[in-house]
Design an enzyme around this catalytic site. Structure first.
Site, PDB file in Angstrom:
ATOM      1  N   ILE A  14       4.108  -9.567  -7.895  1.00 32.56           N
ATOM      2  CA  ILE A  14       5.285  -9.854  -8.475  1.00 32.56           C
ATOM      3  C   ILE A  14       5.344 -11.158  -8.836  1.00 32.56           C
ATOM      4  CG2 ILE A  14       7.916  -9.640  -8.592  1.00 32.56           C
ATOM      5  CD1 ILE A  14       7.656  -7.393  -6.231  1.00 32.56           C
ATOM      6  N   ASP A  35       0.118 -20.177  -2.776  1.00 30.91           N
ATOM      7  CA  ASP A  35      -0.325 -19.141  -2.337  1.00 30.91           C
ATOM      8  C   ASP A  35      -1.578 -19.399  -1.321  1.00 30.91           C
ATOM      9  OD1 ASP A  35      -0.131 -15.816  -3.638  1.00 30.91           O
ATOM     10  OD2 ASP A  35      -1.694 -16.296  -2.349  1.00 30.91           O
ATOM     11  N   ASP A  61      -0.826 -22.463   3.004  1.00 34.07           N
ATOM     12  CA  ASP A  61       0.063 -21.598   3.823  1.00 34.07           C
ATOM     13  C   ASP A  61       1.473 -21.913   3.749  1.00 34.07           C
ATOM     14  OD1 ASP A  61       1.224 -19.876   5.852  1.00 34.07           O
ATOM     15  OD2 ASP A  61      -0.729 -20.041   7.086  1.00 34.07           O
ATOM     16  N   ALA A  85       4.484 -13.036   1.159  1.00 37.26           N
ATOM     17  CA  ALA A  85       4.896 -12.084   2.136  1.00 37.26           C
ATOM     18  C   ALA A  85       3.623 -11.142   2.378  1.00 37.26           C
ATOM     19  CB  ALA A  85       6.123 -11.363   1.836  1.00 37.26           C
ATOM     20  N   SER A  87       3.331  -7.412   2.282  1.00 35.82           N
ATOM     21  CA  SER A  87       4.274  -6.509   1.757  1.00 35.82           C
ATOM     22  C   SER A  87       4.012  -5.068   1.666  1.00 35.82           C
ATOM     23  CB  SER A  87       4.239  -6.954   0.264  1.00 35.82           C
ATOM     24  OG  SER A  87       2.966  -6.448  -0.399  1.00 35.82           O
ATOM     25  N   ASP A 137      14.863  -3.464  -0.803  1.00 39.14           N
ATOM     26  CA  ASP A 137      15.932  -2.639  -0.310  1.00 39.14           C
ATOM     27  C   ASP A 137      15.443  -1.930   0.750  1.00 39.14           C
ATOM     28  OD1 ASP A 137      13.646  -0.985  -1.097  1.00 39.14           O
ATOM     29  OD2 ASP A 137      14.715   0.175  -2.593  1.00 39.14           O
ATOM     30  N   GLU A 138      14.396  -2.248   1.575  1.00 38.69           N
ATOM     31  CA  GLU A 138      13.875  -1.393   2.794  1.00 38.69           C
ATOM     32  C   GLU A 138      14.874  -2.056   3.933  1.00 38.69           C
ATOM     33  OE1 GLU A 138      10.100  -0.671   3.651  1.00 38.69           O
ATOM     34  OE2 GLU A 138       9.618  -0.264   1.406  1.00 38.69           O
ATOM     35  N   PRO A 217      -3.621  10.969  -2.246  1.00 36.70           N
ATOM     36  CA  PRO A 217      -2.975  11.151  -1.012  1.00 36.70           C
ATOM     37  C   PRO A 217      -1.724  11.395  -0.965  1.00 36.70           C
ATOM     38  CG  PRO A 217      -4.073   9.104  -1.011  1.00 36.70           C
ATOM     39  CD  PRO A 217      -4.294   9.627  -2.367  1.00 36.70           C
ATOM     40  N   PRO A 295       3.940   7.318   9.767  1.00 34.24           N
ATOM     41  CA  PRO A 295       5.162   7.479  10.539  1.00 34.24           C
ATOM     42  C   PRO A 295       6.201   6.714  10.399  1.00 34.24           C
ATOM     43  CG  PRO A 295       2.852   6.505  11.627  1.00 34.24           C
ATOM     44  CD  PRO A 295       2.894   6.799   9.925  1.00 34.24           C
TER      45      PRO A 295
HETATM   46  P1  NAD Z   1       1.967  -8.934  -2.705  1.00 35.52           P
HETATM   47  O1  NAD Z   1       1.367  -8.455  -1.413  1.00 35.52           O
HETATM   48  O2  NAD Z   1       1.138  -8.580  -4.049  1.00 35.52           O
HETATM   49  O3  NAD Z   1       1.566 -10.383  -2.713  1.00 35.52           O
HETATM   50  C1  NAD Z   1       2.031 -11.316  -1.796  1.00 35.52           C
HETATM   51  C2  NAD Z   1       1.516 -12.760  -1.935  1.00 35.52           C
HETATM   52  O4  NAD Z   1       1.785 -13.737  -0.979  1.00 35.52           O
HETATM   53  C3  NAD Z   1      -0.139 -12.793  -2.106  1.00 35.52           C
HETATM   54  O5  NAD Z   1      -0.513 -13.702  -3.217  1.00 35.52           O
HETATM   55  C4  NAD Z   1      -0.416 -13.583  -0.798  1.00 35.52           C
HETATM   56  O6  NAD Z   1      -1.735 -14.140  -0.921  1.00 35.52           O
HETATM   57  C5  NAD Z   1       0.519 -14.391  -0.777  1.00 35.52           C
HETATM   58  N1  NAD Z   1       0.779 -14.822   0.781  1.00 35.52           N
HETATM   59  C6  NAD Z   1       0.705 -14.124   1.801  1.00 35.52           C
HETATM   60  N2  NAD Z   1       1.069 -14.911   3.024  1.00 35.52           N
HETATM   61  C7  NAD Z   1       1.297 -16.002   2.552  1.00 35.52           C
HETATM   62  C8  NAD Z   1       1.204 -17.172   3.242  1.00 35.52           C
HETATM   63  N3  NAD Z   1       1.410 -17.364   4.570  1.00 35.52           N
HETATM   64  N4  NAD Z   1       1.320 -18.493   2.672  1.00 35.52           N
HETATM   65  C9  NAD Z   1       1.194 -18.458   1.075  1.00 35.52           C
HETATM   66  N5  NAD Z   1       0.875 -17.419   0.515  1.00 35.52           N
HETATM   67  C10 NAD Z   1       1.039 -15.972   1.270  1.00 35.52           C
HETATM   68  O7  NAD Z   1       3.499  -8.756  -2.836  1.00 35.52           O
HETATM   69  P2  NAD Z   1       4.355  -8.450  -3.870  1.00 35.52           P
HETATM   70  O8  NAD Z   1       4.436  -6.899  -3.779  1.00 35.52           O
HETATM   71  O9  NAD Z   1       3.886  -9.101  -5.132  1.00 35.52           O
HETATM   72  O10 NAD Z   1       5.869  -8.678  -3.231  1.00 35.52           O
HETATM   73  C11 NAD Z   1       6.226 -10.279  -3.313  1.00 35.52           C
HETATM   74  C12 NAD Z   1       7.674 -10.391  -2.676  1.00 35.52           C
HETATM   75  O11 NAD Z   1       8.725  -9.207  -3.301  1.00 35.52           O
HETATM   76  C13 NAD Z   1       7.570  -9.953  -1.127  1.00 35.52           C
HETATM   77  O12 NAD Z   1       8.354 -10.760  -0.605  1.00 35.52           O
HETATM   78  C14 NAD Z   1       8.204  -8.578  -0.979  1.00 35.52           C
HETATM   79  O13 NAD Z   1       8.653  -8.473   0.239  1.00 35.52           O
HETATM   80  C15 NAD Z   1       8.993  -8.512  -2.138  1.00 35.52           C
HETATM   81  N6  NAD Z   1       9.457  -7.118  -2.622  1.00 35.52           N
HETATM   82  C16 NAD Z   1       8.353  -6.520  -3.275  1.00 35.52           C
HETATM   83  C17 NAD Z   1       8.593  -4.986  -3.699  1.00 35.52           C
HETATM   84  C18 NAD Z   1       7.359  -4.216  -4.244  1.00 35.52           C
HETATM   85  O14 NAD Z   1       7.735  -3.036  -4.668  1.00 35.52           O
HETATM   86  N7  NAD Z   1       6.323  -4.714  -4.352  1.00 35.52           N
HETATM   87  C19 NAD Z   1       9.842  -4.555  -3.869  1.00 35.52           C
HETATM   88  C20 NAD Z   1      10.826  -5.298  -3.449  1.00 35.52           C
HETATM   89  C21 NAD Z   1      10.725  -6.757  -2.727  1.00 35.52           C
HETATM   90  O1  DAU Z   2      11.487  -0.489  -1.534  1.00 39.12           O
HETATM   91  C1  DAU Z   2      10.625  -1.879  -1.745  1.00 39.12           C
HETATM   92  C2  DAU Z   2       9.260  -1.628  -1.222  1.00 39.12           C
HETATM   93  O2  DAU Z   2       8.419  -0.942  -1.810  1.00 39.12           O
HETATM   94  C3  DAU Z   2       8.756  -3.293  -1.086  1.00 39.12           C
HETATM   95  O3  DAU Z   2       9.696  -3.997  -0.196  1.00 39.12           O
HETATM   96  C4  DAU Z   2       7.326  -3.063  -0.626  1.00 39.12           C
HETATM   97  O4  DAU Z   2       6.894  -4.396  -0.419  1.00 39.12           O
HETATM   98  C5  DAU Z   2       6.619  -2.263  -1.296  1.00 39.12           C
HETATM   99  O5  DAU Z   2       5.311  -2.160  -0.804  1.00 39.12           O
HETATM  100  C6  DAU Z   2       7.063  -0.899  -1.528  1.00 39.12           C
HETATM  101  O6  DAU Z   2       7.235  -0.028  -0.116  1.00 39.12           O
HETATM  102  P1  DAU Z   2       6.786   1.588  -0.235  1.00 39.12           P
HETATM  103  O7  DAU Z   2       6.421   1.738   1.279  1.00 39.12           O
HETATM  104  O8  DAU Z   2       7.894   2.133  -0.495  1.00 39.12           O
HETATM  105  O9  DAU Z   2       5.698   1.501  -1.287  1.00 39.12           O
HETATM  106  P2  DAU Z   2       4.226   2.309  -1.376  1.00 39.12           P
HETATM  107  O10 DAU Z   2       3.832   2.296  -2.730  1.00 39.12           O
HETATM  108  O11 DAU Z   2       3.401   2.125  -0.030  1.00 39.12           O
HETATM  109  O12 DAU Z   2       4.547   3.810  -0.972  1.00 39.12           O
HETATM  110  C7  DAU Z   2       5.572   4.624  -2.072  1.00 39.12           C
HETATM  111  C8  DAU Z   2       5.778   5.820  -1.488  1.00 39.12           C
HETATM  112  O13 DAU Z   2       4.603   6.808  -1.712  1.00 39.12           O
HETATM  113  C9  DAU Z   2       6.319   5.804   0.033  1.00 39.12           C
HETATM  114  O14 DAU Z   2       7.117   7.011  -0.002  1.00 39.12           O
HETATM  115  C10 DAU Z   2       5.165   6.302   0.479  1.00 39.12           C
HETATM  116  C11 DAU Z   2       4.264   6.898  -0.349  1.00 39.12           C
HETATM  117  N1  DAU Z   2       2.860   6.917  -0.425  1.00 39.12           N
HETATM  118  C12 DAU Z   2       2.145   5.922  -0.398  1.00 39.12           C
HETATM  119  C13 DAU Z   2       0.930   5.847  -0.426  1.00 39.12           C
HETATM  120  C14 DAU Z   2       0.112   4.263  -0.219  1.00 39.12           C
HETATM  121  C15 DAU Z   2       1.981   8.216  -0.415  1.00 39.12           C
HETATM  122  O15 DAU Z   2       2.479   9.323  -0.449  1.00 39.12           O
HETATM  123  N2  DAU Z   2       0.628   7.982  -0.349  1.00 39.12           N
HETATM  124  C16 DAU Z   2      -0.126   6.961  -0.273  1.00 39.12           C
HETATM  125  O16 DAU Z   2      -1.197   6.752  -0.221  1.00 39.12           O
END
Ligand code: NAD
Ligand code: DAU
Length: 361
Positions: A14, A35, A61, A85, A87, A137-138, A217, A295
């Site tokens: 993001i 980053d 960091d 974070a 994530s 939202d989690e 999966p 889990p």
């Molecule tokens: P991501 O895992 O793709 O990216 C995380 C980034 O943070 C990476 O570039 C990593 O190198 C960097 N990072 C990790 N630890 C670090 C540290 N100690 N110091 C500096 N950089 C560090 O994550 P994302 O999916 O882009 O999520 C970004 C933010 O949005 C997170 O805070 C996550 O909780 C939040 N968020 C994600 C989602 C989603 O669906 N992906 C939804 C809602 C909120």
């Molecule tokens: O809701 C916001 C969150 O969404 C963010 O805060 C997190 O950073 C982000 O990773 C995401 O969490 P989820 O656990 O919802 O996302 P994920 O893509 O891992 O899984 C989405 C759904 O799909 C969840 O119900 C688990 C399921 N899943 C996931 C994987 C990786 C499967 O069924 N099979 C899989 O292999």
């Protein structure tokens, strides 16, 4: 505010989309991208920016307080947008330590640095700075089928180490506003999808596995529900909160799309069948494999976005079908990006740790 912006985690999914969004829509903003480049971050994610002169990358960091303080002073940072974070929920189940360190301690360090440089050294007038925290939202836990969607006032009830670490960081951010007067905003967003998402998350993992003929999966019965949002819409929501949001407030952000996981996966399979009808793996849905559930798997998330709509006039602009089509096309056009990741030892280890022995349950 918004002249010199520190973006943490700008090499991740993001964060890198946000950097691109700002550079296209607001090219005058100066961005400093801090980053660590963990497994989830990559320099490839922000190649070919339109205004490279207004973007500086710093590998480091967020837990390094002197580094953060010096950046705030030297770059005259007036706005922090904090994405960095750990994530991935599944990784937090296998090894929570890094989640506690980065998500809780890292946020604490950033808050302390902002308090010191902005409030104690009075480098800026307190009104002209902002600490914006990106959350999820989690933090609200899980919903039953007929429960109303999460509101900003819904009590926190996180269920995984990831969600608990994000909830802790939200509490710290609010405490710094209440106790020290730090000007903060928080956005809690639902599941994002789109370009540059690391292929450990559901949508890019399914695209990758389908392209390579591997099992797709599905955890448990596949009837879990997420509130999917196209990543550019999330970036737009963040920009709205930064510009128009009220200091001290939280805003829920979501897509209003709530099909179960299995439907997301079959839609992706259909899009791939259409894009690549001569593939050996057509129809791709034949690869769907039900596996042991995650889990403590949260059953359903849904976001009530009335507040951000009514107060800031933000709503999603990309519907799920269109967003999935764009996403599938992006991955089809960026096979090289995927290839680099899947060759990495860390990625192969993760796939083994998370999926081995899980099939056919
Ligand atoms: P991501 O895992 O793709 O990216 C995380 C980034 O943070 C990476 O570039 C990593 O190198 C960097 N990072 C990790 N630890 C670090 C540290 N100690 N110091 C500096 N950089 C560090 O994550 P994302 O999916 O882009 O999520 C970004 C933010 O949005 C997170 O805070 C996550 O909780 C939040 N968020 C994600 C989602 C989603 O669906 N992906 C939804 C809602 C909120
Ligand atoms: O809701 C916001 C969150 O969404 C963010 O805060 C997190 O950073 C982000 O990773 C995401 O969490 P989820 O656990 O919802 O996302 P994920 O893509 O891992 O899984 C989405 C759904 O799909 C969840 O119900 C688990 C399921 N899943 C996931 C994987 C990786 C499967 O069924 N099979 C899989 O292999």
């Amino acid at each position: 505010m918004l002249k010199n912006v520190l973006v943490t985690g700008g090499a991740g999914f993001i964060g890198s989309n946000f950097i691109r969004y700002v550079q296209h829509k607001h090219p005058e903003a100066k961005l400093v991208n801090l980053d660590l480049l963990t497994y989830a971050g990559s320099l490839e994610n922000f190649k070919n920016l339109p205004n490279p002169q207004n973007h500086r990358f710093v590998q480091g960091d967020i837990c390094d307080q002197s580094l953060v303080e010096n950046l705030l002073r030297d770059e005259e940072i007036d706005t922090i947008v904090h994405f960095a974070a750990e994530s991935h929920v599944d990784r937090s189940l296998k090894g929570p330590d890094a989640f506690i360190q980065t998500n809780i301690m890292g946020t604490f360090v950033l808050l302390e640095a902002a308090r010191k440089v902005w409030l104690q050294e009075q480098k800026f007038n307190g009104n002209s700075v902002r600490f914006h925290h990106i959350s999820t939202d989690e933090v609200y836990g899980t919903l039953e089928p007929d429960d109303p969607a999460f509101e900003e006032t819904t009590p926190y009830a996180p269920t995984s180490p990831y969600a608990a670490s994000k909830a802790s960081s939200d509490h710290l951010v609010r405490a710094y506003a209440n106790s020290f007067g730090l000007p903060i905003t928080i956005s809690n967003c639902s599941n994002n999808y789109g370009p540059y998402q690391f292929p450990e998350k559901l949508i890019p993992l399914i695209i990758l596995n389908a392209l390579t003929g591997k099992p797709l999966p599905i955890y448990g019965d596949g009837m879990q529900i997420r509130d999917w949002l196209y990543v550019e819409d999330h970036c737009d929501a963040i920009w709205s909160v930064l510009n128009k949001g009220k200091v001290g407030e939280s805003y829920n952000v979501g897509g209003g799309n709530q099909p179960p996981n299995i439907e997301i996966v079959t839609t992706i399979c259909t899009l791939l069948d259409e894009a690549n009808p001569s593939s050996d793996f057509c129809p791709h849905a034949q690869l769907i494999t039900y596996v042991t559930d995650r889990p403590g798997h949260d059953r359903r998330y849904a976001m009530n976005i009335d507040k951000i709509y009514q107060e800031l006039d933000w709503k999603p602009s990309v519907d799920l079908q269109e967003g999935l089509r764009r996403t599938v096309n992006w991955y089809l056009n960026h096979i090289d990006w995927l290839t680099v990741i899947i060759k990495e030892k860390d990625y192969q280890n993760w796939v083994e740790i998370n999926y081995q022995g899980r099939e056919g349950q």
